[in-house]
Design a protein around this motif. Structure first.
Motif, PDB file in Angstrom:
ATOM      1  N   THR A 601       1.028  -1.123   0.056  1.00  0.00           N
ATOM      2  CA  THR A 601       0.187   0.138  -0.070  1.00  0.00           C
ATOM      3  C   THR A 601       0.767   1.284  -0.040  1.00  0.00           C
ATOM      4  OG1 THR A 601      -1.675   1.188   1.270  1.00  0.00           O
ATOM      5  CG2 THR A 601      -0.044  -0.021   2.626  1.00  0.00           C
ATOM      6  N   SER A 602       0.094   2.480   0.001  1.00  0.00           N
ATOM      7  CA  SER A 602       0.855   3.674   0.224  1.00  0.00           C
ATOM      8  C   SER A 602       0.123   4.467   0.836  1.00  0.00           C
ATOM      9  CB  SER A 602       1.260   4.160  -1.423  1.00  0.00           C
ATOM     10  OG  SER A 602      -0.058   4.737  -1.819  1.00  0.00           O
ATOM     11  N   LEU A 712      -1.148  -8.757  -2.448  1.00  0.00           N
ATOM     12  CA  LEU A 712      -2.239  -7.924  -2.246  1.00  0.00           C
ATOM     13  C   LEU A 712      -2.101  -6.665  -2.531  1.00  0.00           C
ATOM     14  CD1 LEU A 712      -5.342  -8.087  -1.726  1.00  0.00           C
ATOM     15  CD2 LEU A 712      -4.725  -7.762   0.571  1.00  0.00           C
ATOM     16  N   ASP A 713      -2.545  -5.959  -3.812  1.00  0.00           N
ATOM     17  CA  ASP A 713      -2.437  -4.616  -3.891  1.00  0.00           C
ATOM     18  C   ASP A 713      -3.604  -3.790  -3.167  1.00  0.00           C
ATOM     19  OD1 ASP A 713      -1.787  -1.994  -4.969  1.00  0.00           O
ATOM     20  OD2 ASP A 713      -2.885  -2.351  -6.713  1.00  0.00           O
ATOM     21  N   LEU A 714      -3.077  -2.915  -2.101  1.00  0.00           N
ATOM     22  CA  LEU A 714      -4.339  -2.279  -1.351  1.00  0.00           C
ATOM     23  C   LEU A 714      -4.616  -0.882  -1.754  1.00  0.00           C
ATOM     24  CD1 LEU A 714      -3.094  -3.872   1.756  1.00  0.00           C
ATOM     25  CD2 LEU A 714      -5.246  -4.535   0.637  1.00  0.00           C
ATOM     26  N   SER A 715      -5.519  -0.320  -1.111  1.00  0.00           N
ATOM     27  CA  SER A 715      -5.876   1.023  -1.544  1.00  0.00           C
ATOM     28  C   SER A 715      -4.815   1.995  -0.643  1.00  0.00           C
ATOM     29  CB  SER A 715      -7.403   1.335  -1.102  1.00  0.00           C
ATOM     30  OG  SER A 715      -7.552   1.182   0.054  1.00  0.00           O
ATOM     31  N   PRO A 716      -4.630   3.423  -0.640  1.00  0.00           N
ATOM     32  CA  PRO A 716      -3.786   4.101  -0.046  1.00  0.00           C
ATOM     33  C   PRO A 716      -4.468   4.213   1.299  1.00  0.00           C
ATOM     34  CG  PRO A 716      -4.369   5.176  -2.168  1.00  0.00           C
ATOM     35  CD  PRO A 716      -5.282   3.905  -2.179  1.00  0.00           C
ATOM     36  N   ILE A 717      -3.730   4.386   2.543  1.00  0.00           N
ATOM     37  CA  ILE A 717      -4.066   4.415   3.950  1.00  0.00           C
ATOM     38  C   ILE A 717      -4.600   5.609   4.507  1.00  0.00           C
ATOM     39  CG2 ILE A 717      -2.836   2.441   4.238  1.00  0.00           C
ATOM     40  CD1 ILE A 717      -0.566   4.096   5.394  1.00  0.00           C
ATOM     41  N   LEU A 729      -6.247 -10.719   7.041  1.00  0.00           N
ATOM     42  CA  LEU A 729      -5.778 -11.254   5.719  1.00  0.00           C
ATOM     43  C   LEU A 729      -4.283 -11.217   5.496  1.00  0.00           C
ATOM     44  CD1 LEU A 729      -8.663  -9.678   3.514  1.00  0.00           C
ATOM     45  CD2 LEU A 729      -8.768 -11.809   4.964  1.00  0.00           C
ATOM     46  N   VAL A 730      -3.593 -10.221   6.081  1.00  0.00           N
ATOM     47  CA  VAL A 730      -2.154  -9.875   5.577  1.00  0.00           C
ATOM     48  C   VAL A 730      -1.618 -10.301   6.740  1.00  0.00           C
ATOM     49  CG1 VAL A 730      -0.570  -8.190   5.052  1.00  0.00           C
ATOM     50  CG2 VAL A 730      -3.104  -8.078   4.175  1.00  0.00           C
ATOM     51  N   ASP A 731      -0.219 -10.954   6.265  1.00  0.00           N
ATOM     52  CA  ASP A 731       0.837 -11.223   7.148  1.00  0.00           C
ATOM     53  C   ASP A 731       1.835 -10.134   7.328  1.00  0.00           C
ATOM     54  OD1 ASP A 731      -0.203 -13.712   7.358  1.00  0.00           O
ATOM     55  OD2 ASP A 731       0.505 -14.740   5.788  1.00  0.00           O
ATOM     56  N   SER A 732       2.397  -9.624   6.550  1.00  0.00           N
ATOM     57  CA  SER A 732       3.051  -8.346   6.383  1.00  0.00           C
ATOM     58  C   SER A 732       2.893  -7.326   5.530  1.00  0.00           C
ATOM     59  CB  SER A 732       4.621  -8.823   6.137  1.00  0.00           C
ATOM     60  OG  SER A 732       5.008  -9.809   7.025  1.00  0.00           O
ATOM     61  N   TYR A 733       2.997  -6.091   5.696  1.00  0.00           N
ATOM     62  CA  TYR A 733       2.660  -4.847   4.922  1.00  0.00           C
ATOM     63  C   TYR A 733       3.886  -4.400   4.356  1.00  0.00           C
ATOM     64  CZ  TYR A 733      -2.101  -4.979   6.879  1.00  0.00           C
ATOM     65  OH  TYR A 733      -3.417  -5.103   7.104  1.00  0.00           O
ATOM     66  N   ILE A 734       4.067  -3.915   3.092  1.00  0.00           N
ATOM     67  CA  ILE A 734       4.905  -3.013   2.454  1.00  0.00           C
ATOM     68  C   ILE A 734       4.331  -1.637   2.199  1.00  0.00           C
ATOM     69  CG2 ILE A 734       6.653  -2.812   0.836  1.00  0.00           C
ATOM     70  CD1 ILE A 734       6.788  -5.942   0.581  1.00  0.00           C
TER      71      ILE A 734
END
Length: 796
Positions: A601-602, A712-717, A729-734
């Protein structure tokens, strides 16, 4: 106990100071590099302004006259100043005289004497600034009045006049700048002359005003002195205060009455003593002893009757004694003598009583006189007390009269001095150096203006550069990410422009990517055989053909070439190395915990999270890892539009049960990457509820059993809350951060609002980095050595 020696401590201190100096110099150098163009533009602009000023400003010439404030002023006819105008010359007085020379009255006098308002230099102006002011002035076209011309000449005159004191001396320098050197000297001398004339005039006017005031005041003081004298005389007459021989009359009367009282008291005492004595004789003495006791009374010795009777008595006593002896006591002659003696004693007694009455009368008279004197003394004392009380007021009146008279005499003396000073006004100032025309110009000074423009422009430029650099609150280096966010920077992805992307894809074809993939696959298979049953190595070593065993259809990506294709086609590029750096950080971070699902995400939109997700997933898939790329941005599925724009079914249909996973998954035959798109026909409002749903969780549990890695391509935070619903759902975020665009405070606030995201955050990726500009921020060595390494061994 061991202690560090002082020389070592001093060396350590010097080392820290040296490091601090080096850091400061390094920071200054980096700021200069980063803001080089701004600094150059500002310095050149400053130099250009200086050149324009030098070329457009008329030449000016300076002339200087010198005056001295003489502290040894002439004392003739000025032994005493009536009003304190003349004071000892001190430092403050000299400074005051300087301000007087700068005053408008002196300036107006010079302007009028030299008719400066008729000269163009004083009313027309000159130079660039005057031209600019004329352009922006709002004149109505009428001719300026005499007052306006005078004020304009006065303003110009004061702007070119410089008056200052030379150090701490009594010398005053008068300097004037003009376009005409002769006029400059004339004006400087005129200022000195105007000051002297003004000083003399002020002293004359002060003396005249003082004399007038003193004359009026002297008349008042004389009237006050006469009134005070009359008040003294009237008070003396009213209170009967009379001087006689230097003493008050009451005092003399008191002294005389006091003396009379003393005499009266003595007389009374003496009369009382005589009266008491004679009474004692008459009361206590017998007739036989009366003749002898009367001798104790002084007045009896001076009484002829008593003396005669006493003489007769003594004769008869002698005869009686003689006859008694002869004839006996009973003789008739003796008895006759005794009878005569008795008769004499009676006469003496009567005379004594008469004397006693006389003494009594004298005593009464003495007492009456004493009482009278005492009464007179009391009256005199009372009058004296009243006089003493009155004398207190009298002394005040006399003191006021004396003061008024002395003040009138003093003012008379001051009046005479002021009258004399009107005839001989004097000043302390005199000219010691006359101004003469200058031989060379004094302004503008070309070298000085050039230095000021150069150094001033440099200072202003560096100040603006520093302000701009400090206000640049965006991410520029990996160290900044680690210090601001306290998370590691796992990769730096360079910016790939469209021209570079097209050129690389045309030059490489499929040879580079396929050859590299074949070599890597073969190498990983060998590595798998050597390591045995290591499950992670088996997953890495899986060939792309193994992904077809899932039974999924092979829908080929139909997108335009992008960064994903670039990193596959250019495996030795800096972008491809950045993707491998992300994967290495993921593998090392999942040693203790499983990290199958990686959410990318960004903070803000358009930071490159979608291209990073696709490129990262393609690199992993190319290396043999079973990888699924999922478009999890349900609000704006840009990844779907990029990789599968024709997809009409996807993630939402699988969740609703209207389609199976095998029916919606797309694949890339060149990399073996599988892609799960998100197809939406209309905008969805509650996308966070979909991500939090049980169906989504069950779907990802199924995907975990099928794939090794799920990207998993996510929306901006920052603008959307969907990422907060992916914690299960997610184990690690980048976190993808765009270089030079994303604000630090925005990222910090966004991360702090999501504790789960912060806990699972693997690291940050600095995206779209301009490697050439990044060298100005201190991070270029790794890229330099990376490119040098591959060029050395022939990889281009």
């Amino acid at each position: 106990m061991l202690q560090r020696s002082k020389p070592f401590q001093s060396q350590a201190t010097e080392g820290r100071e040296s490091d601090s100096i080096q850091e400061t110099l390094s920071w200054v150098t980096k700021v200069f590099q980063r803001q080089f163009y701004l600094i150059v533009i500002v310095v050149l602009l400053s130099c250009a302004l200086g050149g324009v000023y030098i070329l457009t400003t008329p030449k000016r010439y300076s002339s200087m006259a010198e005056m001295v404030i003489d502290s040894r002023k002439t004392q003739m006819l000025q032994q005493q100043n009536p009003m304190g105008v003349e004071a000892p010359v001190d430092s403050a007085m000299v400074d005051s005289q300087v301000e007087i020379m700068r005053s408008e009255s002196i300036a107006l006098a010079v302007v009028k004497d030299l008719r400066l308002k008729e000269k163009k230099e004083f009313v027309g102006g000159g130079g660039l600034m005057s031209a600019i002011l004329d352009i922006f002035s709002f004149d109505d076209g009428d001719a300026p009045s005499d007052f306006m011309l005078t004020r304009a000449a006065l303003y110009r005159f004061q702007s070119m006049l410089t008056i200052k004191r030379r150090l701490l001396s009594y010398v005053i320098e008068i300097t004037y700048q003009s376009e005409d050197p002769a006029l400059a000297a004339q004006i400087a001398n005129a200022v000195a002359e105007a000051y002297i004339v003004d000083s003399l005039e002020s002293k004359y006017q002060a003396s005249r005003r003082a004399a007038t005031w003193l004359q009026d005041r002297l008349s008042e003081l004389r009237a006050q002195a006469s009134a005070a004298d009359r008040a003294v005389v009237d008070f003396k007459a009213k209170n009967n205060i009379v001087d006689a021989g230097g003493r008050l009359l009451n005092e003399q009367q008191l002294s005389e009455v006091n003396s009379s009282l003393t005499i009266a008291r003595a007389t009374t005492a003496e009369a009382q003593a005589r009266f008491d004595r004679i009474n004692d004789i008459l009361r206590n003495s017998k007739e036989d002893a009366l003749v002898n006791d009367i001798a104790t009374v002084t007045d009896t010795l001076r009484n002829d009757v008593i003396n005669r009777l006493r003489t007769q008595y003594l004769d008869l006593a002698a005869r009686e004694s003689n006859w008694s002896q002869k004839y006996g006591a009973q003789h008739l002659a003796v008895i006759n003598l005794q009878n005569q003696m008795k008769e004499i004693r009676r006469s003496i007694s009567d005379e004594l009583r008469r004397i006693a009455e006389s003494y009594k009368s004298d005593l009464e008279i003495a007492k009456s006189r004493q009482q009278s004197v005492e009464a007179s003394l009391g009256t005199t004392i009372s009058q004296t007390n009243q006089t003493n009380q009155a004398q207190i007021i009298l002394r005040d009146l006399e003191s006021n009269a004396q003061s008024s008279r002395a003040l009138a005499d003093n003012f008379l003396q001051l009046y005479m001095v002021s009258v004399q000073q009107q005839s001989f006004p004097m000043t302390e100032a005199r000219v010691i150096t006359q101004a003469s025309p200058a031989l060379g110009k004094s302004a503008p000074k070309t070298s000085m203006v050039a230095l000021i423009c150069l150094f001033g422009g440099t200072i202003v430029a560096f100040g603006l550069a520093t302000i701009r650099d400090l206000s640049d609150r965006v991410f520029r280096t990996s160290e900044q990410i680690e210090s601001e966010l306290e998370v590691p920077c796992i990769a730096i992805v360079p910016k790939v422009d469209s021209a570079e992307l097209a050129g690389q894809l045309r030059g490489s074809g499929d040879v580079s990517g396929s050859g590299h993939l074949t070599t890597v696959s073969t190498f990983l298979k060998k590595l798998s055989g050597n390591l045995g049953s290591n499950d992670r190595t088996r997953r890495i070593a899986a060939s792309p053909a193994s992904q077809t065993r899932t039974g999924l259809p092979s829908r080929v990506f139909s997108s335009e070439p992008g960064v994903m294709d670039f990193v596959i086609a250019s495996p030795f590029s800096r972008a491809a190395e950045a993707m491998r750096s992300i994967r290495m950080a993921l593998e090392l971070g999942s040693l203790d915990t499983s990290s199958k699902v990686i959410g990318i995400t960004s903070t803000l939109p358009n930071e490159g999270k979608t291209t990073t997700s696709s490129a990262f997933a393609a690199v992993m898939a190319k290396s043999g890892v079973r990888t699924l790329l999922v478009d999890g941005d349900l609000r704006n599925p840009s990844l779907t539009r990029q990789l599968a724009p024709s997809a009409n079914r996807g993630l939402l249909e699988v969740l609703l049960g209207t389609a199976t996973l095998e029916e919606v998954v797309w694949s890339d035959p060149s990399t073996g990457l599988h892609f799960l798109p998100t197809a939406i026909e209309a905008r969805l409002a509650h996308t966070s509820d979909i991500l939090l749903s049980e169906a989504m969780e069950q779907l990802f549990q199924k995907l975990r059993g099928t794939y090794d890695r799920i990207v998993l391509d996510l929306s901006p935070i920052a603008p959307i809350v969907d990422v907060r619903g992916t914690g299960k759902l997610v184990d690690s975020y980048i976190l993808v951060i765009e270089w030079g665009r994303t604000k630090t405070d925005v990222v910090q606030r966004a991360i702090s609002e999501m504790p789960v995201f912060q806990h699972k955050l693997l690291g940050a990726v600095l995206n779209k980095v301009d490697l050439k500009r990044m060298t100005r921020y201190g991070r270029a060595e790794g890229d330099y050595h990376y490119n040098r390494y591959y060029k050395q061994y022939g990889y281009h």
